[in-house]
Design a protein around this motif. Sequence first.
Motif, PDB file in Angstrom:
ATOM      1  N   TRP A   1      21.514   4.987 -28.934  1.00 39.12           N
ATOM      2  CA  TRP A   1      21.159   5.235 -27.670  1.00 39.12           C
ATOM      3  C   TRP A   1      19.952   6.182 -27.269  1.00 39.12           C
ATOM      4  CZ3 TRP A   1      21.757   1.128 -24.476  1.00 39.12           C
ATOM      5  CH2 TRP A   1      22.484   0.247 -24.432  1.00 39.12           C
ATOM      6  N   SER A   2      20.207   7.410 -28.010  1.00 43.56           N
ATOM      7  CA  SER A   2      19.156   8.413 -27.751  1.00 43.56           C
ATOM      8  C   SER A   2      17.909   7.872 -28.244  1.00 43.56           C
ATOM      9  CB  SER A   2      19.445   9.804 -28.611  1.00 43.56           C
ATOM     10  OG  SER A   2      19.397   9.170 -30.042  1.00 43.56           O
ATOM     11  N   THR A   3      17.814   7.212 -29.340  1.00 47.85           N
ATOM     12  CA  THR A   3      16.488   6.410 -29.885  1.00 47.85           C
ATOM     13  C   THR A   3      16.008   5.442 -28.665  1.00 47.85           C
ATOM     14  OG1 THR A   3      17.250   6.863 -32.114  1.00 47.85           O
ATOM     15  CG2 THR A   3      15.196   5.193 -31.647  1.00 47.85           C
ATOM     16  N   VAL A   4      16.713   4.625 -28.078  1.00 47.86           N
ATOM     17  CA  VAL A   4      16.525   3.644 -27.425  1.00 47.86           C
ATOM     18  C   VAL A   4      15.839   4.420 -26.001  1.00 47.86           C
ATOM     19  CG1 VAL A   4      17.248   2.012 -25.339  1.00 47.86           C
ATOM     20  CG2 VAL A   4      18.230   2.009 -27.838  1.00 47.86           C
ATOM     21  N   THR A   5      16.432   5.409 -25.472  1.00 48.10           N
ATOM     22  CA  THR A   5      15.887   6.193 -24.219  1.00 48.10           C
ATOM     23  C   THR A   5      14.572   6.929 -24.663  1.00 48.10           C
ATOM     24  OG1 THR A   5      17.336   8.120 -24.822  1.00 48.10           O
ATOM     25  CG2 THR A   5      18.387   6.444 -23.289  1.00 48.10           C
TER      26      THR A   5
ATOM     27  N   VAL B   1       8.980   6.829 -12.104  1.00 41.87           N
ATOM     28  CA  VAL B   1      10.338   6.937 -11.719  1.00 41.87           C
ATOM     29  C   VAL B   1      11.054   6.928 -13.043  1.00 41.87           C
ATOM     30  CG1 VAL B   1      12.312   6.454 -10.391  1.00 41.87           C
ATOM     31  CG2 VAL B   1      10.219   6.956  -9.339  1.00 41.87           C
ATOM     32  N   LEU B   2      11.121   5.378 -13.604  1.00 42.90           N
ATOM     33  CA  LEU B   2      11.848   5.036 -14.762  1.00 42.90           C
ATOM     34  C   LEU B   2      11.391   5.836 -15.715  1.00 42.90           C
ATOM     35  CD1 LEU B   2      11.404   1.058 -14.459  1.00 42.90           C
ATOM     36  CD2 LEU B   2      13.508   2.692 -14.073  1.00 42.90           C
TER      37      LEU B   2
ATOM     38  N   GLY C   1       5.843   5.194 -19.886  1.00 39.55           N
ATOM     39  CA  GLY C   1       4.771   6.132 -19.539  1.00 39.55           C
ATOM     40  C   GLY C   1       3.401   5.458 -19.801  1.00 39.55           C
ATOM     41  N   VAL C   2       3.512   4.633 -20.934  1.00 43.09           N
ATOM     42  CA  VAL C   2       2.302   3.832 -21.203  1.00 43.09           C
ATOM     43  C   VAL C   2       2.036   2.851 -20.104  1.00 43.09           C
ATOM     44  CG1 VAL C   2       1.445   2.065 -22.753  1.00 43.09           C
ATOM     45  CG2 VAL C   2       2.360   3.912 -23.640  1.00 43.09           C
ATOM     46  N   PHE C   3       3.202   2.118 -19.502  1.00 40.67           N
ATOM     47  CA  PHE C   3       3.057   1.234 -18.450  1.00 40.67           C
ATOM     48  C   PHE C   3       2.553   1.967 -17.251  1.00 40.67           C
ATOM     49  CE2 PHE C   3       6.158  -1.946 -20.220  1.00 40.67           C
ATOM     50  CZ  PHE C   3       5.351  -2.391 -21.067  1.00 40.67           C
ATOM     51  N   PHE C   4       2.810   3.097 -16.928  1.00 33.48           N
ATOM     52  CA  PHE C   4       2.471   3.778 -15.607  1.00 33.48           C
ATOM     53  C   PHE C   4       0.827   4.028 -15.752  1.00 33.48           C
ATOM     54  CE2 PHE C   4       1.705   8.217 -14.032  1.00 33.48           C
ATOM     55  CZ  PHE C   4       1.746   8.032 -12.843  1.00 33.48           C
ATOM     56  N   VAL C   5       0.599   4.753 -17.130  1.00 36.14           N
ATOM     57  CA  VAL C   5      -1.059   4.755 -17.366  1.00 36.14           C
ATOM     58  C   VAL C   5      -1.773   3.604 -17.237  1.00 36.14           C
ATOM     59  CG1 VAL C   5      -2.559   5.671 -19.052  1.00 36.14           C
ATOM     60  CG2 VAL C   5      -0.542   6.924 -18.693  1.00 36.14           C
TER      61      VAL C   5
ATOM     62  N   ILE D   1       2.955   0.275  -6.087  1.00 37.96           N
ATOM     63  CA  ILE D   1       4.564   0.176  -6.451  1.00 37.96           C
ATOM     64  C   ILE D   1       4.924   0.253  -7.669  1.00 37.96           C
ATOM     65  CG2 ILE D   1       6.445  -1.270  -5.768  1.00 37.96           C
ATOM     66  CD1 ILE D   1       5.577  -0.204  -3.239  1.00 37.96           C
ATOM     67  N   TYR D   2       3.959  -0.602  -8.543  1.00 39.48           N
ATOM     68  CA  TYR D   2       4.296  -0.549  -9.903  1.00 39.48           C
ATOM     69  C   TYR D   2       4.144   0.710 -10.635  1.00 39.48           C
ATOM     70  CZ  TYR D   2       4.453  -5.703  -9.482  1.00 39.48           C
ATOM     71  OH  TYR D   2       4.621  -6.857  -9.381  1.00 39.48           O
ATOM     72  N   GLY D   3       3.245   1.466 -10.197  1.00 40.12           N
ATOM     73  CA  GLY D   3       3.169   2.913 -10.767  1.00 40.12           C
ATOM     74  C   GLY D   3       4.012   3.848 -10.333  1.00 40.12           C
ATOM     75  N   CYS D   4       4.421   3.742  -9.200  1.00 41.37           N
ATOM     76  CA  CYS D   4       5.640   4.600  -8.586  1.00 41.37           C
ATOM     77  C   CYS D   4       6.854   4.447  -9.461  1.00 41.37           C
ATOM     78  CB  CYS D   4       5.814   4.370  -7.186  1.00 41.37           C
ATOM     79  SG  CYS D   4       4.513   5.019  -6.377  1.00 41.37           S
ATOM     80  N   ALA D   5       7.159   2.968  -9.480  1.00 41.84           N
ATOM     81  CA  ALA D   5       8.291   2.681 -10.333  1.00 41.84           C
ATOM     82  C   ALA D   5       8.417   3.042 -11.687  1.00 41.84           C
ATOM     83  CB  ALA D   5       8.669   1.093 -10.213  1.00 41.84           C
TER      84      ALA D   5
END
Length: 60
Positions: free
Chosen positions: A28-32, A10-11, A40-44, A3-7
């Motif tokens: 805001w562009s730097t923040v995004t 998506v984020l 992406g790092v959290f996904f990996v 579930i965390y990987g999917c979240a």
Amino acid sequence: MSIYGCAFLVLSVLCGLLSIGTILPGHWSTVTEGLTAVFGVFFVISLVIGRRFKFDPILR
């Protein structure tokens, strides 16, 4: 995939699309862009942790 990987996937995609698709004022562009990298790092990391713990679906 967990579930965390999917979240996190998506984020990351949503933040990436937001940073590419729109013109954001000021910082805001730097923040995004930063959040895209962080998610992406959290996904990996979630994929690596999910691979380490393999659960046996049949309890013996």
